[in-house]
Each structure stands twice: as structure tokens, then as C-alpha cells.
Design a protein around this motif. Structure first.
Motif, mmCIF file in Angstrom:
data_model
loop_
_atom_site.group_PDB
_atom_site.id
_atom_site.type_symbol
_atom_site.label_atom_id
_atom_site.label_comp_id
_atom_site.label_asym_id
_atom_site.label_seq_id
_atom_site.Cartn_x
_atom_site.Cartn_y
_atom_site.Cartn_z
ATOM 1 N N ALA A 193 -40.371 40.931 -6.352
ATOM 2 C CA ALA A 193 -39.271 41.864 -6.621
ATOM 3 C C ALA A 193 -38.686 41.655 -8.012
ATOM 4 O O ALA A 193 -38.732 40.559 -8.573
ATOM 5 C CB ALA A 193 -38.178 41.663 -5.564
ATOM 6 N N GLY A 194 -38.139 42.741 -8.537
ATOM 7 C CA GLY A 194 -37.396 42.648 -9.788
ATOM 8 C C GLY A 194 -38.274 42.607 -11.023
ATOM 9 O O GLY A 194 -37.843 42.176 -12.092
ATOM 10 N N SER B 181 -47.662 31.094 -12.185
ATOM 11 C CA SER B 181 -47.687 32.549 -12.350
ATOM 12 C C SER B 181 -48.186 33.255 -11.089
ATOM 13 O O SER B 181 -49.175 32.833 -10.480
ATOM 14 C CB SER B 181 -48.598 32.906 -13.526
ATOM 15 N N GLY B 182 -47.503 34.323 -10.742
ATOM 16 C CA GLY B 182 -47.947 35.193 -9.648
ATOM 17 C C GLY B 182 -48.225 34.442 -8.361
ATOM 18 O O GLY B 182 -47.422 33.612 -7.909
ATOM 19 N N ASP C 261 -41.766 30.568 -9.595
ATOM 20 C CA ASP C 261 -41.466 31.309 -10.829
ATOM 21 C C ASP C 261 -42.304 30.702 -11.951
ATOM 22 O O ASP C 261 -42.649 29.520 -11.920
ATOM 23 C CB ASP C 261 -39.978 31.261 -11.168
ATOM 24 N N ARG D 53 -29.331 45.402 -3.315
ATOM 25 C CA ARG D 53 -30.791 45.424 -3.550
ATOM 26 C C ARG D 53 -31.464 44.234 -2.855
ATOM 27 O O ARG D 53 -32.448 44.402 -2.124
ATOM 28 C CB ARG D 53 -31.075 45.388 -5.069
ATOM 29 N N GLY E 253 -41.572 35.054 -8.500
ATOM 30 C CA GLY E 253 -40.559 35.475 -9.480
ATOM 31 C C GLY E 253 -39.187 35.375 -8.853
ATOM 32 O O GLY E 253 -38.355 36.271 -8.917
#
Ligand code: SAM
Length: 226
Positions: free
Chosen positions: A91-92, A75-76, A47, A6, A24
Motif C-alpha cells: 500500500a501507499g 525490497s518488495g 521496507d 485509508r 513498504g
């Protein structure tokens, strides 16, 4: 550096560029691999949680990439300044969360050359968000790990129109692809809907007729595609 299938698929879809972000990031495996392979010269790995930030710092220290990968907490897309990264990996996470992250820093997301998105669930929510917010999927692939199928998309600012409602779930580009992994993904969806059909039919009450018809329609679309 060896990645899981992946993560390898995600890394393989990143074009050569100067600086990329990984939102993240957790262990920062993708940024480390991209630096090691010379695909990017700099990366920012971010993260929102302390543990993953520490995991990322440990990976970067272990590989001696401190001059190439910066780890940030936040965040983000908030930890990224406009113009600082050419593209981003998110991802994830669930599709709805990825959509929220893009929406929260919409101008920055629109300014990027590419976004590599890999939703674990709620893919249809993400694709609908992208369509209605001036993003288009330019490339999409299926990767397989054991019994699990992963959808990895490359997205840019732009327009797309998804004219078949079921394509939000199965991917407007994937439906045209005939490689073994995509066929496996469609076969997996077919089995899922055949199982739902049998179970609903066994317990059917009269007012489930429309629902059964909708499942039948999905099954026949999938059969056509396979
Ligand atoms: N991206 C890696 C991957 O694909 O293997 C790690 C995925 S891990 C399952 C999800 C990570 O996203 C966690 O480390 C979590 O802390 C982080 N995360 C969740 N919400 C986030 C947000 N709003 N902003 C940044 N990171 C977030």
C-alpha cells in the motif's frame, strides 16, 4: 489503535489468518493494528529504506508486539520465504511499482491467498498488469480522506477480463457499486474529464478531434454510472 481512514479500510479488508506480510510498511501501523485486533497472530513488516525500518521497529517496541511482528529490511517480496505468509499488503506506492514488486517474485505472489493493494497513482497500469498476469480483483473499495479518494483492492490468483478500456482506470468492480464513496469517486473523475474537455476544446486544433471524442465517451460513461 486508531488508524487513518485509508489505513483502516486496508486493515478491514484483511481476513483472519495466521501470518501476513506488509511490504513498504513504514511505521508498521497496519501490522500493529491487525495484531492488536486479533485478526492475525503474526506479521512480517518490511521496507527497503532504513528510516522506515526504524519507524516500524519503534512502533512495534512501543506497542510491545516484538513477539508478534518481525521487521525485515529488503525490497518488495524478497524478504519473504515461500509459504511463510498467507497474504500481503502492498500500500501507499504507485501502481507500476506494485506491479514490478509482484512480477519480481511472481511465484510467491501467485501462491498467496490474497493481496491487498492500494496504489496511489497509475491504478490503470496495475489493473492491466493483474489482468494479463493471472490475477483477479475480487473486492475493491473507495476510501476518502479530505479531498482525496483511495482505491483499495483485494486480489487473488485467477482470471479476470476487463472488456471496457476505461475500466482499467475506474475499476471493473467499482463501476457496479452504488455506495456514497464510490459515487463521490466517479463524480470526481467526471469533474476531472469535464475540465480536460473544456480546456482541450478551447485550445483545440483539428488533429485533437479523436482525443476530444475519447474524453466525451468517458464523460458519458461516467454520467451513466453516477
Ligand atoms: N504502506 C504504508 C502506507 O500505506 O501508509 C507506507 C507507504 S509509504 C508512502 C511507501 C513506503 O514504501 C516507504 O516506506 C518506502 O520506503 C517503501 N518502499 C518503496 N519501494 C519499496 C520496495 N521496492 N520494497 C519495499 N518497500 C518499498
Amino acid at each position: 489503535m486508531k488508524l487513518t481512514p485509508r489505513l483502516e479500510k486496508i486493515a478491514s479488508m484483511v481476513p483472519e489468518c495466521t501470518c501476513i506480510g506488509d511490504v513498504g510498511t513504514d511505521h508498521a501501523y497496519i501490522p500493529a493494528a491487525l495484531i492488536e485486533r486479533g485478526i492475525v497472530t503474526k506479521a512480517i513488516a518490511s521496507d527497503v529504506v532504513d528510516g522506515p525500518v526504524l519507524n516500524a521497529q519503534n512502533t512495534i517496541a512501543r506497542y510491545g508486539f516484538a513477539n508478534h511482528v518481525e521487521v525485515r529490511k529488503g525490497s518488495g517480496l524478497a524478504p519473504y520465504a515461500m509459504g511463510e505468509i498467507e497474504g500481503v499488503i502492498i500500500a501507499g506506492m504507485g501502481g507500476p511499482l506494485i506491479a514490478e514488486i509482484i512480477e519480481a517474485d511472481y511465484a510467491l505472489a501467485q501462491s498467496l491467498n490474497f493481496l491487498i493493494l492500494q496504489p496511489m497513482i497509475g491504478q490503470e497500469v496495475l489493473r492491466a498488469y493483474l489482468e494479463s498476469h493471472h490475477f483477479k480483483i475480487v473486492e475493491e473499495h473507495i476510501e476518502v480522506e479530505g479531498e482525496k479518494f483511495y482505491e483499495v483492492m483485494k486480489v487473488t490468483a485467477g482470471e479476470m477480463m476487463i472488456d471496457e478500456p476505461f475500466y482499467y482506470e475506474i475499476g471493473p468492480l467499482l463501476v457496479h457499486q452504488t455506495d456514497e464513496k464510490t459515487k463521490g469517486f466517479m463524480g470526481h473523475k467526471l469533474k476531472k474529464y469535464e475540465k480536460i474537455y473544456r480546456s482541450v476544446k478551447e485550445n483545440a486544433s483539428q488533429d485533437q478531434g479523436d482525443y476530444l471524442l475519447e474524453i466525451e465517451r468517458k464523460i458519458s460513461l461516467l454520467k451513466e454510472l453516477i
